[in-house]
Each structure stands twice: as structure tokens, then as C-alpha cells.
Design a protein around this motif. Structure first.
Motif, PDB file in Angstrom:
ATOM      1  N   GLN A   7      -8.062  11.870   9.341  1.00 54.98           N
ATOM      2  CA  GLN A   7      -7.527  11.655  10.681  1.00 54.98           C
ATOM      3  C   GLN A   7      -8.667  11.527  11.666  1.00 54.98           C
ATOM      4  O   GLN A   7      -9.570  12.364  11.707  1.00 54.98           O
ATOM      5  N   LEU A  26       0.562   5.056   7.174  1.00 58.33           N
ATOM      6  CA  LEU A  26      -0.108   5.322   5.895  1.00 58.33           C
ATOM      7  C   LEU A  26      -0.746   6.704   5.949  1.00 58.33           C
ATOM      8  O   LEU A  26      -1.519   7.014   6.858  1.00 58.33           O
ATOM      9  N   GLN A  27      -0.431   7.540   4.984  1.00 55.44           N
ATOM     10  CA  GLN A  27      -1.003   8.878   4.908  1.00 55.44           C
ATOM     11  C   GLN A  27      -2.218   8.836   3.986  1.00 55.44           C
ATOM     12  O   GLN A  27      -2.094   8.745   2.773  1.00 55.44           O
ATOM     13  N   LEU A  28      -3.420   8.880   4.591  1.00 52.83           N
ATOM     14  CA  LEU A  28      -4.662   8.695   3.828  1.00 52.83           C
ATOM     15  C   LEU A  28      -5.441   9.989   3.637  1.00 52.83           C
ATOM     16  O   LEU A  28      -6.489   9.983   3.009  1.00 52.83           O
ATOM     17  N   LEU A  57       0.811  -1.219   0.000  1.00 54.42           N
ATOM     18  CA  LEU A  57       0.000   0.000   0.000  1.00 54.42           C
ATOM     19  C   LEU A  57       0.846   1.270   0.000  1.00 54.42           C
ATOM     20  O   LEU A  57       0.375   2.338  -0.403  1.00 54.42           O
ATOM     21  N   LEU A  61      -7.776  -0.737   1.270  1.00 47.59           N
ATOM     22  CA  LEU A  61      -7.601  -1.049   2.688  1.00 47.59           C
ATOM     23  C   LEU A  61      -8.298  -2.336   3.094  1.00 47.59           C
ATOM     24  O   LEU A  61      -7.804  -3.094   3.923  1.00 47.59           O
ATOM     25  N   ALA A 107      -4.495   3.664  -2.536  1.00 48.88           N
ATOM     26  CA  ALA A 107      -4.366   2.919  -1.278  1.00 48.88           C
ATOM     27  C   ALA A 107      -5.660   2.918  -0.482  1.00 48.88           C
ATOM     28  O   ALA A 107      -6.023   1.913   0.138  1.00 48.88           O
ATOM     29  N   LEU A 108      -6.370   4.040  -0.506  1.00 46.42           N
ATOM     30  CA  LEU A 108      -7.599   4.152   0.276  1.00 46.42           C
ATOM     31  C   LEU A 108      -8.612   3.081  -0.115  1.00 46.42           C
ATOM     32  O   LEU A 108      -9.249   2.472   0.740  1.00 46.42           O
ATOM     33  N   CYS A 143     -12.939   6.959   6.227  1.00 44.91           N
ATOM     34  CA  CYS A 143     -12.359   6.537   4.952  1.00 44.91           C
ATOM     35  C   CYS A 143     -13.425   6.015   3.995  1.00 44.91           C
ATOM     36  O   CYS A 143     -13.162   5.893   2.785  1.00 44.91           O
ATOM     37  N   ALA A 171      -2.699   7.245  -4.373  1.00 46.19           N
ATOM     38  CA  ALA A 171      -4.092   7.592  -4.111  1.00 46.19           C
ATOM     39  C   ALA A 171      -4.996   6.370  -4.098  1.00 46.19           C
ATOM     40  O   ALA A 171      -6.076   6.387  -3.513  1.00 46.19           O
TER      41      ALA A 171
END
Length: 309
Positions: free
Chosen positions: A270, A265-267, A182, A193, A189-190, A218, A187
Motif C-alpha cells: 500500500q 487489486l489486493q497486492l 489479474l 502488472l 498477479a504482482l 511492487c 499471487a
């Protein structure tokens, strides 16, 4: 008014054990007496107090409003007597002791530093740490078997009647091992999951609610392959051995992320986080060692907030 001399120590022990176990049978086993003896002792206490202390239900017994009120004083009373006896035993009065319940959110980051500072300052100090689910630890605090509980617990119904001191707010992180697929998905990756095993706090805990909130934000349905645990050590080992995703409080993983052993992971979303702090039973005066623990914990928490720790 003088205390009713009909109330004996055995009445208090019986009451506290039933409250702790939420079962007459389990309380009888813990006290090594028969169940009829437990029922008789409780009945005597209820007659003396002229109040019903427990409600019986299909899932065991629970405290009535009168029981909750009596608990605030019975637990600390018994523990104070135990402490008084222990303080007179040879050598034990020379070293202070603090009994702390620690939730997994702070177990691996703040508490080691707090204990290190305390042991630098005091030549004889015992820090006894208990871990486990928040409901269990708050129950131990309520009956006087712990001096403090530290962690994220403000959403727990078990905190009612206890005092909470806020230290800082903490959000959840989604972390994976270095080299996880991931990390190269960008982009996309979201949307992926749900394809990987998931590590979550156990169901019903306060921290699990915040973990679930992250997936709601998410807009992703979590994987059906899950490891549910409150153990940071187990979670870390499992994530490092495969492609699982770990939804963890930042406290539990920040050192691993700093060392490059885990990657966040930077999605672009937050989870807002919860309040981490100190919970205590206001009906029980804190021992000096517990006051010293709180002072060191406040220092460490302030350094953490300012990014100095």
C-alpha cells in the motif's frame, strides 16, 4: 506611511497577468495591449517599488523574492476591488458566492456532498468550481481569483507562502474492471502488472509521485502503454472498456468499488498516501460563503474518515 499614489490599477493588473502567464507576450495578449506597453508598465512599477519583480529565463519569466512578497498583497487587493464592484451590481449582493479550485482527488466524492449540504442550508448561494492541475489552481489562488483550493497538494512547490489545513490522509488504489484476468491470477498477479496498459495521473503532478511510489513498492516496471490524465471520467471509461489498470486515489474510485463497477487489486502493498486538505491565501480574508464552504467540507471529511459517508 501612505500608499504611493503613483501606483495605478493598471500597474497591478499588468503585474498579476505576467505572473499568471509567465510570459510578457501572453500577458500582453490577455490584456489586449502591445508587448512594449506591458514592459513599460512593469518598468514603471519596479521603479516605484525600487525592486525587481521578475527574472527572465529561457522558459519565460518567474517571480523574484520581491515579486513573491508583492504578490501576496497585489492579488487580494485587485480581487477585493472586483468583489466590491460586483456586490453593488443589481441583485448580485443578495447571493453569496464561493470560488473553489478542486483537484481530481476530491472532485467526484467529497465536493458533490459538500455542495448538496450547502444548498440545503442556504437559499441563495453560488458555488463556482474550477478544475485543473494543482500548479494552475494554486496560481489562481495566489492572485486572488480563487477563494480556496481543495485536494492533495502538500508536496507541490507552488504551495509555498499559502496556508494548508489537513483534513485526512488518502492512499492510492490499483483498480480494474470486473472480470479482469489479474483477478484470477492470485499471487502471480504482482509479476504480471507490467503486461497491461496503465492509467496514471499526468507527469509532474503531486499525485503522480504517489502513483509511481506504488510500482516502486511492487518492484514492477510499469507498462509502456499509458494513458496519462487527471480526468476521473476518462480514466473510468477507458478502464471499463478493456484490460487497463488504473492507479487512482481512493477518493476517486471508492464509490465505484462499493457498487462493484470497479474492483481493487489486493497486492499486499500500500502506498502510504498524502494529505488531502484546504489551501487558502492568508493575505485575503475569506468571504462568508467560503467560510460556509469550509465548514461543510470539514463535516463531510470527518464523516468520510469515520466511514459514515
Amino acid at each position: 506611511m501612505n500608499i504611493d499614489t503613483r501606483i495605478k490599477f493598471r500597474h497591478l493588473l499588468c503585474f498579476l497577468e505576467i505572473a499568471r502567464q509567465r510570459s510578457f507576450a501572453k500577458a500582453a495578449d490577455a490584456l489586449a495591449v502591445s508587448q512594449p506597453a506591458i514592459s513599460k508598465t512593469l518598468k514603471e512599477l519596479e521603479e516605484i517599488l525600487e525592486a525587481s519583480l521578475f527574472e527572465r529565463g529561457r522558459n519565460g519569466v518567474s517571480l523574484t523574492a520581491a515579486g513573491v512578497a508583492f504578490m501576496r498583497y497585489a492579488g487580494p487587493c485587485v480581487q477585493a476591488l472586483r468583489d466590491g464592484v460586483n456586490s453593488l451590481r443589481e441583485g448580485e449582493h443578495e447571493a453569496g458566492q464561493v470560488r473553489v479550485g478542486v483537484l481530481s482527488t476530491v472532485e467526484s466524492l467529497l465536493i458533490p456532498e459538500v455542495v448538496r449540504r450547502l444548498h440545503q442550508r442556504h437559499s441563495a448561494l453560488v458555488v463556482s468550481v474550477a478544475t485543473g492541475p494543482g500548479a494552475y489552481l494554486l496560481g489562481q489562488l495566489r492572485v486572488g481569483e480563487l477563494d480556496l483550493v481543495v485536494g492533495r497538494m502538500t508536496d507541490s512547490p507552488d504551495i509555498q507562502g499559502l496556508t494548508f489545513e489537513h483534513l485526512y490522509s488518502e492512499s492510492m488504489s490499483l483498480v480494474v474492471r470486473p472480470g479482469h484476468p489479474l483477478l484470477a491470477a492470485g499471487a502471480a498477479a504482482l509479476g504480471q502488472l507490467g503486461d497491461y496498459p496503465l492509467v496514471l495521473p499526468t507527469a509532474g503532478t503531486t499525485i503522480r509521485k504517489h502513483a509511481d511510489s506504488l510500482f516502486v513498492q511492487c518492484g514492477v516496471t510499469p507498462s509502456r502503454q499509458r494513458l496519462e490524465t487527471l480526468s476521473p471520467a476518462l480514466s473510468r471509461r477507458y478502464v471499463l472498456s478493456g484490460d487497463a489498470l488504473w492507479v487512482a486515489p481512493q477518493d476517486a474510485v471508492c464509490l465505484d468499488v462499493q457498487r462493484g463497477e470497479l474492483v481493487e487489486l489486493q497486492l499486499g502493498v500500500q502506498e502510504p498516501g498524502g494529505s488531502v486538505g484546504i489551501c487558502r491565501n492568508s493575505a485575503l480574508a475569506l468571504p462568508l460563503a467560503a467560510e460556509q464552504f469550509c465548514a461543510a467540507l470539514r463535516e463531510v471529511a470527518e464523516a468520510y474518515r469515520e466511514g459514515l459517508f
